[in-house]
Design an enzyme around this catalytic site. Structure first.
Site, PDB file in Angstrom:
ATOM      1  N   HIS A  72       0.756  -0.951   0.013  1.00 44.75           N
ATOM      2  CA  HIS A  72       0.030  -0.038   0.040  1.00 44.75           C
ATOM      3  C   HIS A  72       0.802   1.228   0.108  1.00 44.75           C
ATOM      4  O   HIS A  72       1.620   1.400   0.919  1.00 44.75           O
ATOM      5  CB  HIS A  72      -0.890  -0.129   1.136  1.00 44.75           C
ATOM      6  CG  HIS A  72      -2.356  -0.783   0.827  1.00 44.75           C
ATOM      7  ND1 HIS A  72      -3.326  -0.330   1.461  1.00 44.75           N
ATOM      8  CD2 HIS A  72      -2.429  -1.988   0.217  1.00 44.75           C
ATOM      9  CE1 HIS A  72      -4.320  -1.440   1.057  1.00 44.75           C
ATOM     10  NE2 HIS A  72      -3.669  -2.227   0.373  1.00 44.75           N
ATOM     11  N   TYR A 200      -9.256   6.074   6.806  1.00 44.76           N
ATOM     12  CA  TYR A 200      -9.248   6.339   8.231  1.00 44.76           C
ATOM     13  C   TYR A 200     -10.386   7.750   8.570  1.00 44.76           C
ATOM     14  O   TYR A 200     -10.050   8.766   7.789  1.00 44.76           O
ATOM     15  CB  TYR A 200      -7.974   6.982   9.027  1.00 44.76           C
ATOM     16  CG  TYR A 200      -6.861   5.747   9.196  1.00 44.76           C
ATOM     17  CD1 TYR A 200      -6.274   5.327   8.046  1.00 44.76           C
ATOM     18  CD2 TYR A 200      -6.829   5.335  10.211  1.00 44.76           C
ATOM     19  CE1 TYR A 200      -5.116   4.441   8.223  1.00 44.76           C
ATOM     20  CE2 TYR A 200      -6.039   4.199  10.611  1.00 44.76           C
ATOM     21  CZ  TYR A 200      -5.156   3.797   9.321  1.00 44.76           C
ATOM     22  OH  TYR A 200      -4.071   2.770   9.913  1.00 44.76           O
ATOM     23  N   LYS A 296       0.880   0.357  14.880  1.00 46.14           N
ATOM     24  CA  LYS A 296       2.079   0.136  15.237  1.00 46.14           C
ATOM     25  C   LYS A 296       2.273  -1.226  16.165  1.00 46.14           C
ATOM     26  O   LYS A 296       3.721  -1.537  16.353  1.00 46.14           O
ATOM     27  CB  LYS A 296       2.598   1.338  16.150  1.00 46.14           C
ATOM     28  CG  LYS A 296       2.547   2.461  15.311  1.00 46.14           C
ATOM     29  CD  LYS A 296       4.111   2.466  14.360  1.00 46.14           C
ATOM     30  CE  LYS A 296       4.143   3.417  13.305  1.00 46.14           C
ATOM     31  NZ  LYS A 296       3.921   2.804  11.912  1.00 46.14           N
ATOM     32  N   TYR A 384       3.819   6.782   9.868  1.00 47.22           N
ATOM     33  CA  TYR A 384       3.160   5.603   9.521  1.00 47.22           C
ATOM     34  C   TYR A 384       3.795   4.580   8.981  1.00 47.22           C
ATOM     35  O   TYR A 384       3.603   3.197   9.263  1.00 47.22           O
ATOM     36  CB  TYR A 384       1.882   6.139   8.560  1.00 47.22           C
ATOM     37  CG  TYR A 384       0.898   5.196   8.552  1.00 47.22           C
ATOM     38  CD1 TYR A 384      -0.340   5.114   9.441  1.00 47.22           C
ATOM     39  CD2 TYR A 384       0.865   4.106   7.257  1.00 47.22           C
ATOM     40  CE1 TYR A 384      -1.057   4.107   9.091  1.00 47.22           C
ATOM     41  CE2 TYR A 384      -0.125   3.225   7.202  1.00 47.22           C
ATOM     42  CZ  TYR A 384      -1.344   3.288   8.126  1.00 47.22           C
ATOM     43  OH  TYR A 384      -2.169   2.493   8.013  1.00 47.22           O
TER      44      TYR A 384
END
Ligand code: APR
Ligand code: PHB
Length: 389
Positions: A72, A200, A296, A384
């Site tokens: 991604h 999101y 995470k 990220y």
């Protein structure tokens, strides 16, 4: 029985550590209190940073990940009815791979089984002894028989509720914690994902996340109050709630179907310092928890055990203690950065029940700033995709 390293817990942290050690010729025994099927039945997140993929490659378990993982290159933020793409690749030079933690665990279990490395599933009553002395020992029961394993080191990879951290005297650690007043209600469904990338969504009704496991399997979440009961959520109610929090296009194209799994997970930030007590080393969720918003948890577990494997290999193979001595400090530097990022993403995107008007405006302004500033998007992207080791 005697072995250099006893590993407690067959989650991704324990299994990956075992694999890294075995490959370096260091014997280890793994004790897990559940059955393999139970471990594989837990549905967890599925975003791998590049450094996690590298760790899995180093452990020799990345073949299926390379074949089936979905790279991604961006994520989308949805706010005020519009979607805003964050181009992770362009902003950070790196990308993430969508590959479920369940699959990571399955691959690691298969490799361990193929190697014949000793593993005790359904080990009951695991207890740790003399962790801060020179002769640590781990005791457990299996089929009613008590066993003892003498060892040089113990790796506590047994999650937040495990026995390892609980074996450290309270006076030897400092704990940092934040509990959020909401959880995530998650649904797994055999439906095509609503979009090519993760969405999101920040919405007046609460946060929502559209994720996936493959091109035919979706994973969705909605923020719910901590007091919520999963039995009160029919599939229809879940899909209606999710749809109401998405932008019009996503709401229209969302494909719904029966849920394969539905559960509520509380959100928590937690760190235990230090991550070492004598010859006991904590890794993964045993030492720290992040809210899932920044994806995470699994990645931190992987970086902990990479550091731990380096330390144990240097010590056991070359008698060099310096990396083992630096373990806690090396981990915690990375852990706290991920804690900060996960807390920030959570604060940015969720509705807080006790937020006053000022906090609400600040949150709105932060989102608007993010959508209009490349510098702000770059900071998000850099975190990220995962900070370098
Ligand atoms: N004895 C033996 N095993 C135990 C004990 C015990 N007393 N207590 C817990 N365990 C086992 C659990 O059954 C589980 O299989 O330890 C394992 C811990 O695995 P995880 O919870 O998956 O933790 P970790 O390997 O650190 O992985 C971190 O999991 O929760 C997610 O977000 C987190 O993705 C991250 C990842
Ligand atoms: C998931 O796919 O389960 C997932 C993805 C991203 C997150 C959290 C969970 O931030």
């Amino acid at each position: 029985m005697r072995t250099p390293v006893v590993i407690i817990g067959a989650g991704p942290a324990g299994l990956l550590l075992g694999q890294l050690l075995s490959r370096a010729g260091i014997d280890n025994i793994l004790l897990e209190r559940r059955s393999p099927d139970h471990v594989l039945g837990r549905i967890r997140a599925g975003i791998l940073e590049a450094v996690t993929v590298e760790a899995l490659e180093r452990a020799g378990v990345a073949a299926r990940l390379r074949a089936e993982g979905l790279p991604h290159h961006g994520i989308e933020l949805s706010y005020a009815g519009e979607r805003h793409r964050i181009d992770l690749q362009a902003l950070s030079g790196r990308h993430v791979v969508v590959y479920g933690q369940t699959e990571v665990t399955r691959d690691l279990m298969a490799a361990r089984h193929a190697d014949g490395t000793p593993t005790v599933y359904e080990a009951e009553g695991v207890s740790l002894h003399d962790c801060d002395g020179s002769a640590p020992m781990v005791r457990y029961r299996k089929d009613g028989v008590t066993h003892e394993i003498a060892c040089d080191y113990i790796a506590g990879c047994d999650g937040y509720h495990g026995v390892s951290r609980a074996s450290v005297p309270a006076s030897a650690t400092r704990l940092f914690e934040r509990v959020y007043p909401f959880g995530w209600l998650g649904v797994l469904a055999e439906t095509p994902p609503v979009a090519d990338e993760l969405i999101y969504a920040s919405h007046a009704r609460g946060f929502a996340l559209c994720s996936m496991r493959s091109r035919t399997r979706s994973r969705y979440y909605v923020q719910v109050p901590s007091s919520e009961n999963v039995d009160d959520w029919s599939d229809a109610r879940f899909w209606d709630e999710l749809r109401s929090r998405l932008d019009p296009h996503a709401a229209q194209t969302l494909v719904t179907g029966p849920s394969i799994e539905k559960s509520i997970a509380p959100l928590r930030s937690f760190v235990c310092e230090p991550m070492r007590f004598g010859r006991l080393f904590l890794a993964g969720d045993a030492a720290h928890i992040v809210p899932p918003t920044g994806a995470k948890g699994l990645n931190l577990a992987a970086s902990d055990v990479l550091y731990l494997s380096e330390g144990l290999i240097a010590q056991c193979r070359h008698g060099n203690a310096s990396l083992l001595d630096a373990y806690s400090e090396r981990c915690l530097r990375r852990v706290w950065k991920a804690e900060r990022f996960s807390w920030w993403m959570t604060s940015l995107l969720h509705r807080f029940p006790d937020a006053d008007a000022f906090s609400a405006r600040i949150q709105q302004t932060e989102l608007e700033y993010l959508m209009s500033s490349e510098a702000a998007c770059r900071a998000l992207a850099e975190n990220y995709v995962g900070l370098p080791h």
